[in-house]
Design a protein around this motif. Sequence first.
Motif, short mmCIF file in Angstrom:
data_model
loop_
_atom_site.label_atom_id
_atom_site.label_comp_id
_atom_site.label_asym_id
_atom_site.label_seq_id
_atom_site.Cartn_x
_atom_site.Cartn_y
_atom_site.Cartn_z
N UNK A 173 0.86 -1.18 0.00
CA UNK A 173 0.00 0.00 0.00
C UNK A 173 0.90 1.24 0.00
N UNK A 174 0.30 2.39 -0.14
CA UNK A 174 1.07 3.64 -0.16
C UNK A 174 1.93 3.76 1.09
N UNK A 175 1.40 3.33 2.21
CA UNK A 175 2.14 3.45 3.47
C UNK A 175 3.42 2.60 3.46
N UNK A 176 3.39 1.47 2.76
CA UNK A 176 4.59 0.64 2.63
C UNK A 176 5.63 1.32 1.74
N UNK A 177 5.15 1.97 0.67
CA UNK A 177 6.06 2.72 -0.20
C UNK A 177 6.69 3.87 0.57
N UNK A 178 5.89 4.54 1.39
CA UNK A 178 6.43 5.63 2.23
C UNK A 178 7.52 5.11 3.17
N UNK A 179 7.26 3.93 3.73
CA UNK A 179 8.26 3.34 4.65
C UNK A 179 9.56 3.03 3.90
N UNK A 180 9.45 2.53 2.68
CA UNK A 180 10.65 2.25 1.89
C UNK A 180 11.39 3.55 1.54
N UNK A 181 10.65 4.60 1.19
CA UNK A 181 11.28 5.89 0.92
C UNK A 181 11.98 6.40 2.17
N UNK A 182 11.38 6.19 3.33
CA UNK A 182 11.99 6.58 4.60
C UNK A 182 13.29 5.81 4.84
N UNK A 183 13.25 4.51 4.57
CA UNK A 183 14.46 3.68 4.73
C UNK A 183 15.58 4.24 3.86
N UNK A 184 15.27 4.50 2.60
CA UNK A 184 16.27 5.00 1.66
C UNK A 184 16.73 6.41 2.01
N UNK A 185 15.79 7.25 2.41
CA UNK A 185 16.14 8.62 2.78
C UNK A 185 17.06 8.68 3.98
N UNK A 186 16.77 7.88 4.99
CA UNK A 186 17.62 7.86 6.19
C UNK A 186 19.02 7.34 5.89
N UNK A 187 19.11 6.52 4.85
CA UNK A 187 20.42 5.98 4.45
C UNK A 187 21.11 6.89 3.43
N UNK A 188 20.55 8.09 3.22
CA UNK A 188 21.08 9.07 2.27
C UNK A 188 21.16 8.53 0.85
#
Length: 197
Positions: A173-188
């Motif tokens: 769902x969109x919320x899972x995509x957001x979580x993946x973007x968060x994972x990638x963002x936090x890892x720069x």
Amino acid sequence: MLNRGYSSSDTPVESIWFYSEMERRGINPNKLTFPFLLKACASFLGLTAGRQIQVEVLKHGFDSDVYVGNNLIHLYGSCKKTYDARKMFDEMTDRNFVSWNSIMTALVENGLAQYGFVEEALQLFAKMMKESTVRPKYVTFLGVLCACSHTALVDDGYKYFHEMEKAHKIKPMIIHYRAMVDILGRACRLNEAYDFI
């Protein structure tokens, strides 16, 4: 039923008053009484009231009820008493989907300040997959992805995200995509995050 209504209202503390009134009138609680009282305590972070309700649970013999256990885990997690939540989970003789998700959520939410709790949530997910008949649902994977985000486990995040649909037939769902973007963002890894969307 009034107890249920109060626990979900703007004044959940009223459910505690209602329970006291039931006791005063000699009305015995049933197994539905305590989960709603514990839910009410969790909503207003009433740890002391929740512990008193837990005593009542023991007194009336509902301590092995899975719904009572789930709500105790939720109460302790909401009140940042992660060790108590984990102890409650470990002592449960019967666990369901909500039990596993409640403890993982408590560990992830309270683990933001302590790395060990988040790591423990991922270990519990692995244990659930290996030793339990409980299968993950979309909310389970959300907790797992949040745990990966806060522990910088990018590769694991990708693995769980793809496993969700391929192995478990759960459409992200969109919320899972957001979580993946968060994972990638936090890892720069911002380019990957942008491409992921």
